[in-house]
Write a protein that holds these residues in place. Structure first.
Motif, mmCIF file in Angstrom:
data_model
loop_
_atom_site.group_PDB
_atom_site.id
_atom_site.type_symbol
_atom_site.label_atom_id
_atom_site.label_comp_id
_atom_site.label_asym_id
_atom_site.label_seq_id
_atom_site.Cartn_x
_atom_site.Cartn_y
_atom_site.Cartn_z
ATOM 1 N N VAL A 76 -2.151 16.328 27.223
ATOM 2 C CA VAL A 76 -1.380 17.553 26.986
ATOM 3 C C VAL A 76 -2.208 18.549 26.169
ATOM 4 N N GLY A 77 -2.868 18.063 25.129
ATOM 5 C CA GLY A 77 -3.632 18.946 24.250
ATOM 6 C C GLY A 77 -4.941 19.438 24.841
ATOM 7 N N TYR A 78 -5.628 18.579 25.574
ATOM 8 C CA TYR A 78 -6.978 18.899 26.034
ATOM 9 C C TYR A 78 -7.151 18.922 27.551
ATOM 10 N N GLY A 79 -6.176 18.476 28.312
ATOM 11 C CA GLY A 79 -6.345 18.382 29.757
ATOM 12 C C GLY A 79 -6.687 19.709 30.413
ATOM 13 N N ALA A 123 -1.905 17.680 20.683
ATOM 14 C CA ALA A 123 -2.044 16.325 21.231
ATOM 15 C C ALA A 123 -1.396 15.302 20.311
ATOM 16 N N ALA A 124 -1.651 15.435 19.017
ATOM 17 C CA ALA A 124 -1.097 14.493 18.048
ATOM 18 C C ALA A 124 0.421 14.614 17.970
ATOM 19 N N ALA A 125 0.933 15.826 18.057
ATOM 20 C CA ALA A 125 2.390 16.017 18.010
ATOM 21 C C ALA A 125 3.062 15.345 19.203
ATOM 22 N N VAL A 126 2.470 15.501 20.381
ATOM 23 C CA VAL A 126 3.032 14.865 21.575
ATOM 24 C C VAL A 126 2.966 13.348 21.439
ATOM 25 N N ALA A 127 1.811 12.826 21.034
ATOM 26 C CA ALA A 127 1.660 11.380 20.882
ATOM 27 C C ALA A 127 2.624 10.841 19.821
ATOM 28 N N TYR A 128 2.707 11.532 18.690
ATOM 29 C CA TYR A 128 3.609 11.112 17.611
ATOM 30 C C TYR A 128 5.052 11.103 18.113
ATOM 31 N N ILE A 158 -5.749 14.317 13.096
ATOM 32 C CA ILE A 158 -5.536 15.720 12.719
ATOM 33 C C ILE A 158 -6.375 16.058 11.478
ATOM 34 N N GLY A 159 -6.355 15.160 10.493
ATOM 35 C CA GLY A 159 -7.120 15.389 9.274
ATOM 36 C C GLY A 159 -8.619 15.423 9.517
ATOM 37 N N ILE A 160 -9.129 14.517 10.332
ATOM 38 C CA ILE A 160 -10.565 14.486 10.637
ATOM 39 C C ILE A 160 -10.980 15.761 11.355
ATOM 40 N N GLN A 161 -10.182 16.182 12.336
ATOM 41 C CA GLN A 161 -10.515 17.411 13.068
ATOM 42 C C GLN A 161 -10.471 18.626 12.145
ATOM 43 N N ALA A 162 -9.535 18.637 11.194
ATOM 44 C CA ALA A 162 -9.469 19.741 10.234
ATOM 45 C C ALA A 162 -10.708 19.763 9.343
ATOM 46 N N LEU A 163 -11.187 18.591 8.939
ATOM 47 C CA LEU A 163 -12.415 18.527 8.133
ATOM 48 C C LEU A 163 -13.620 19.048 8.914
#
Length: 191
Positions: A76-79, A123-128, A158-163
């Motif tokens: 959903v996020g990256y497709g 992506a994380a919101a959908v998975a969560y 999410i945190g890693i990508q933000a970093l």
């Protein structure tokens, strides 16, 4: 069975993508290629339905369901982004289209990284959400600890990508002299 379906969906994604792009640019059938590319979300729909049917039929919530939720979230996020990115490169390589713009340096790269972060957030919101739906769906009838662990994984991603995005913002990469000249030429040709 669920692991096999996840693998089949991943392979199917790349087969449909390669087939769609080949039809569009090598076979000269852009409509058929686009139709094939539009079939890709059906793979994730099948995976979603099978995951919930597995839980409904008494399947123990496990890492397989967590991976399925992460896979669907990623799609959903990256497709669409992945398909569009590869389509641009295929158009350039096989159909004489313009070279896809890149953002390797400076503020443009930082903006790009934050856009990727928003995709990761989606992506994380959908998975969560899918994991939470699975937890609610099985209720107290099964141990949902592994599904909850995968929810924690989504938050860490999410945190890693933000970093990563923050590092490009705080310490932007400087373009080499020849790359800056090429970027200026590219900007000039776009006008």
């Amino acid at each position: 069975m669920l692991v096999g379906l996840i693998i089949a969906c991943e392979v199917g994604f790349w087969v449909l993508l390669a087939g769609g792009l080949a039809l569009r640019y090598l076979a000269g059938m852009p409509r058929l290629g686009a139709a094939l590319l539009l079939c890709e979300p059906l793979l994730e729909l099948v995976l979603l339905v099978v995951s919930f049917v597995d839980l409904k039929n008494g399947g123990e919530p496990s890492w397989r369901h967590g991976v399925a939720a992460l896979y669907i979230g990623y799609t959903v996020g990256y497709g669409h982004y992945t398909v569009k990115w590869l389509d641009g490169h295929a158009a350039h390589r096989f159909a004489g289209g313009p070279k896809p713009p890149g953002s390797k340096y400076g503020k443009a790269r930082a903006v790009h990284e934050w856009k990727l972060w928003t995709r990761t957030l989606a992506a994380a919101a959908v998975a969560y959400g899918l994991l939470q739906a699975g937890i609610w769906y099985v209720g107290d009838t099964a141990d949902t600890g592994q599904l909850q662990a995968y929810q924690g994984v989504t938050l860490k991603v999410i945190g890693i990508q933000a970093l990563i995005a923050a590092t490009y913002t705080i310490w932007p990469r400087k373009a080499p002299a020849d790359a800056a000249d090429q970027d200026a030429e590219l900007a000039e040709t776009k006008r």
